[in-house]
Write an enzyme that holds these catalytic residues in place. Structure first.
Site, PDB file in Angstrom:
ATOM      1  CB  CYS A 124       2.134  32.369  27.321  1.00  0.00           C
ATOM      2  SG  CYS A 124       1.945  32.271  25.530  1.00  0.00           S
ATOM      3  NE  ARG A 138       9.393  30.237  23.261  1.00  0.00           N
ATOM      4  CZ  ARG A 138       8.562  30.825  22.390  1.00  0.00           C
ATOM      5  NH1 ARG A 138       8.703  32.104  22.102  1.00  0.00           N
ATOM      6  NH2 ARG A 138       7.594  30.124  21.828  1.00  0.00           N
TER       7      ARG A 138
END
Length: 459
Positions: free
Chosen positions: A266, A334
């Site tokens: 995010c 990520r």
């Protein structure tokens, strides 16, 4: 209510399972056949506390089903949630191809009025783009369809996503018509009983709220990391500073923990996307760019300290690494800070033995042929014969280790701590060389290992 969710990734799967839990009839659609087959059997590939059991319970209760049939999913739901990926392009903009593909499926298969809900994080104006795209597709096939676009951004934290979805602190809904507001209020009624959490606003404001929230949190992290760097040079202790400023209710303690940078799916992506949106709107993005730049620098600090300590010669050395996921209670790697550390160590000729409670499989997937990486089954097993311990993720099980065991198994009592987990004075008394973030007296560089004192804490 009959609901369809497009996308069985992190957001889509959690949302689908929680909506099914409260009684809605939910279909979750994905194009990945193998993934859908596993989900139909109750196997969840991502790690999120409580999610796997919730999916199995909803499957058994026949309130949740998974499919690859887009026509079935489009026709099933009165409300269609779009929870597909919006990955970053090279220029930082969000790739909307998967969002628009859902719109194309609606134009192909839908006959009854429908509400499309943007759950994916999308740039401001995506609702208008999606509406125009659907209308263009409908015109091509010579059909009419009544549909509405709603922005309903998610505010889930990885590691507590199920709890956040069950008990949201706010429910942002951007839409234009009163009857659509009524449907969305009914849909979220089970989550809105104690007090009114729903905030209605226009579509574009809802889209921007999501980006603004994530970028504000990222800003707090980069701010405290910059203050930590200043503390090192001025001889201050960032932990004392953190407690001092956090006591101010206007600031608070959340997201002011110094460390080796933020990662995940995010913050980095959303920061880049908002910077790109600002550029497209010919607005300045000075603060956002500074936040991003500070975070990128912060991710390299652990390796820089290791490299400086060993005077630039890491060839043949072995490092024990605790923590690979970008944060605890997830297997998500990520943009994880650990990846910068690992790849820098390998490039310098060092070997790594690593452990993470959940991210081992993902690490193996990311680095299948890396000969300098060895994944171990326990945090203790990575220590034997290692030249130092590096901590990249603040998992609970790392917070109170057996320091005597660490000292016995390492070649030397050296810890590089990217998350400030330990009492610096205690480690100094025990004979460790401890390298936290932003603590202790001012030093330009760590002490070279040839000049070790009996005990030291190095900022």
């Amino acid at each position: 209510m009959k609901i369809s969710v497009f996308g069985s990734g992190y957001v889509g799967l959690v949302q689908a399972a929680v909506l099914a839990e409260v009684g809605h009839d939910v279909v979750c659609m994905d194009i990945d056949e193998k993934k859908v087959e596993l989900l139909q059997q109750g196997h969840v590939s991502i790690f999120e506390p409580g999610l796997a059991s919730l999916v199995r319970e909803s499957l058994e209760a026949k309130r949740l089903q998974f499919t690859t049939d887009e026509k079935f999913a489009v026709q099933h739901g009165q409300v269609l949630f779009i929870a597909v990926g919006t990955p970053s392009r090279d220029d930082g903009s969000a790739d909307l191809r998967y969002v628009l593909s859902v719109g194309e499926a609606v134009a192909r298969h839908r006959e009854q009025p429908v509400i499309l809900v943007e759950k994916s994080t999308v740039p401001v104006g995506t609702g208008d783009t999606l509406r125009a795209h659907i209308e263009k597709c409908l015109l091509k096939v010579g059909r009419l369809l009544q549909f509405d676009i709603v922005s309903n951004p998610e505010f889930l934290k990885e590691g507590s996503a199920v709890a956040d979805c069950r008990r949201p602190d706010r429910i942002i809904i951007g839409c234009e018509r009163d009857d659509v507001r009524d449907v969305m209020r009914d849909l979220y009624a089970p989550f809105n009983r104690n007090h009114d959490r729903i905030m209605f606003m226009d579509l574009r404001s809802a889209e921007l709220t999501k980006y603004a929230a994530n970028c504000m949190l990222a800003t707090k992290i980069s701010f405290i990391n910059q203050i930590a760097e200043l503390a090192e040079h001025l001889g201050a202790d960032i932990e004392s500073v953190r407690l001092g400023i956090g006591a101010d209710s206007r600031i608070g303690y959340h997201f002011i923990y110094p460390g080796c940078g933020y990662g995940g799916s995010c913050f980095p992506k959303d920061m880049r996307a908002l910077i790109h949106s600002a550029e497209q709107a010919h607005c300045s993005s000075d603060l956002l760019q500074a936040v991003e730049a500070i975070n990128q620098r912060q991710k390299h600090k652990l390796f820089e300290r290791i490299n400086a300590f060993y005077q630039g010669d890491l060839r043949g050395k072995t490092f024990a690494v605790w923590g690979l996921a970008f944060k605890p209670n997830t297997d998500d790697m990520r943009d994880a800070p650990s990846r910068v550390v690992l790849e820098s160590l390998w490039a310098a000729g060092a070997n790594v033995r690593a452990f993470d409670p959940e991210a081992m499989q993902e690490t193996q997937h990311l680095y299948p042929d890396e000969s300098k990486l060895m994944l171990m089954g326990t945090p203790e097993s990575v220590l034997a014969g290692a030249d130092a311990l590096i901590i990249c993720t603040e998992w609970q099980q790392f917070k109170a280790p057996d320091f005597n065991l660490i000292q016995q198994r390492l070649n030397a009592p050296v810890i590089f701590d990217g998350r400030n987990l330990y009492d610096a004075e205690r480690l100094a008394r025990s004979g460790f060389l401890y390298f936290p973030m932003g603590r202790g007296e001012s030093r330009n560089l760590p002490i070279p290992h040839q000049q070790w004192p009996a005990a030291s804490v190095v900022a």
